[in-house]
Design a protein around this motif. Structure first.
Motif, PDB file in Angstrom:
ATOM      1  N   VAL A  28       0.835  -1.202   0.000  1.00 31.04           N
ATOM      2  CA  VAL A  28       0.000   0.000   0.000  1.00 31.04           C
ATOM      3  C   VAL A  28       0.874   1.259   0.000  1.00 31.04           C
ATOM      4  O   VAL A  28       0.575   2.231  -0.689  1.00 31.04           O
ATOM      5  N   ARG A  29       1.958   1.218   0.752  1.00 33.48           N
ATOM      6  CA  ARG A  29       2.848   2.377   0.868  1.00 33.48           C
ATOM      7  C   ARG A  29       3.731   2.533  -0.367  1.00 33.48           C
ATOM      8  O   ARG A  29       4.222   3.606  -0.672  1.00 33.48           O
ATOM      9  N   GLY A  30       3.998   1.429  -1.053  1.00 31.49           N
ATOM     10  CA  GLY A  30       4.884   1.460  -2.202  1.00 31.49           C
ATOM     11  C   GLY A  30       6.305   1.057  -1.860  1.00 31.49           C
ATOM     12  O   GLY A  30       7.211   1.181  -2.673  1.00 31.49           O
ATOM     13  N   GLY A  31       6.508   0.554  -0.650  1.00 36.15           N
ATOM     14  CA  GLY A  31       7.824   0.105  -0.213  1.00 36.15           C
ATOM     15  C   GLY A  31       7.888   0.084   1.293  1.00 36.15           C
ATOM     16  O   GLY A  31       6.932   0.474   1.974  1.00 36.15           O
ATOM     17  N   PRO A  32       9.010  -0.366   1.832  1.00 34.60           N
ATOM     18  CA  PRO A  32       9.134  -0.413   3.295  1.00 34.60           C
ATOM     19  C   PRO A  32       9.192   0.979   3.910  1.00 34.60           C
ATOM     20  O   PRO A  32       9.622   1.936   3.261  1.00 34.60           O
ATOM     21  N   ASP A  33       8.747   1.071   5.143  1.00 30.55           N
ATOM     22  CA  ASP A  33       8.801   2.332   5.889  1.00 30.55           C
ATOM     23  C   ASP A  33      10.181   2.442   6.512  1.00 30.55           C
ATOM     24  O   ASP A  33      10.464   1.819   7.527  1.00 30.55           O
ATOM     25  N   ARG A  34      11.034   3.220   5.905  1.00 33.93           N
ATOM     26  CA  ARG A  34      12.421   3.324   6.367  1.00 33.93           C
ATOM     27  C   ARG A  34      12.551   4.064   7.700  1.00 33.93           C
ATOM     28  O   ARG A  34      13.612   4.072   8.299  1.00 33.93           O
ATOM     29  N   THR A  35      11.470   4.684   8.168  1.00 38.12           N
ATOM     30  CA  THR A  35      11.513   5.358   9.461  1.00 38.12           C
ATOM     31  C   THR A  35      11.266   4.386  10.605  1.00 38.12           C
ATOM     32  O   THR A  35      11.365   4.770  11.761  1.00 38.12           O
ATOM     33  N   ARG A  36      10.941   3.129  10.274  1.00 37.42           N
ATOM     34  CA  ARG A  36      10.654   2.121  11.301  1.00 37.42           C
ATOM     35  C   ARG A  36      11.473   0.860  11.026  1.00 37.42           C
ATOM     36  O   ARG A  36      10.944  -0.161  10.615  1.00 37.42           O
ATOM     37  N   PRO A  37      12.791   0.931  11.253  1.00 41.10           N
ATOM     38  CA  PRO A  37      13.660  -0.200  10.903  1.00 41.10           C
ATOM     39  C   PRO A  37      13.365  -1.483  11.678  1.00 41.10           C
ATOM     40  O   PRO A  37      13.695  -2.570  11.212  1.00 41.10           O
ATOM     41  N   HIS A  38      12.721  -1.384  12.810  1.00 38.34           N
ATOM     42  CA  HIS A  38      12.419  -2.598  13.579  1.00 38.34           C
ATOM     43  C   HIS A  38      11.424  -3.503  12.849  1.00 38.34           C
ATOM     44  O   HIS A  38      11.328  -4.688  13.140  1.00 38.34           O
TER      45      HIS A  38
END
Length: 74
Positions: A28-38
């Motif tokens: 949905v976002r179009g990729g991983p959320d790099r602000t939440r590395p966990h």
């Protein structure tokens, strides 16, 4: 937000749903959320708890999600 639900599902003993939710969130976002590395560690922990067939099915469910259907995965 969906990743938070994925973490709860993993802690509750449902790694398949956790993988599905992380995959759906990324789609949905179009990729991983790099602000939440966990979330990468969460996805890894959930994935290793599944057989390859279970993981493939969970990923397929997540990839099929849309912004309108992602909440239905919960």
């Amino acid at each position: 937000m969906i990743e938070d639900a994925a973490e709860v599902m993993l802690l509750d003993g449902d790694p398949a749903t956790a993988v599905t939710l992380v995959t759906a969130a990324e789609k949905v976002r179009g990729g991983p959320d790099r602000t939440r590395p966990h979330v990468t560690a969460l996805a890894g922990a959930a994935s290793v708890a599944l057989t390859p067939v279970e993981r493939a099915a969970a990923v397929a469910r997540g990839r099929a999600a849309t912004i309108g259907t992602a909440a239905d995965l919960l």
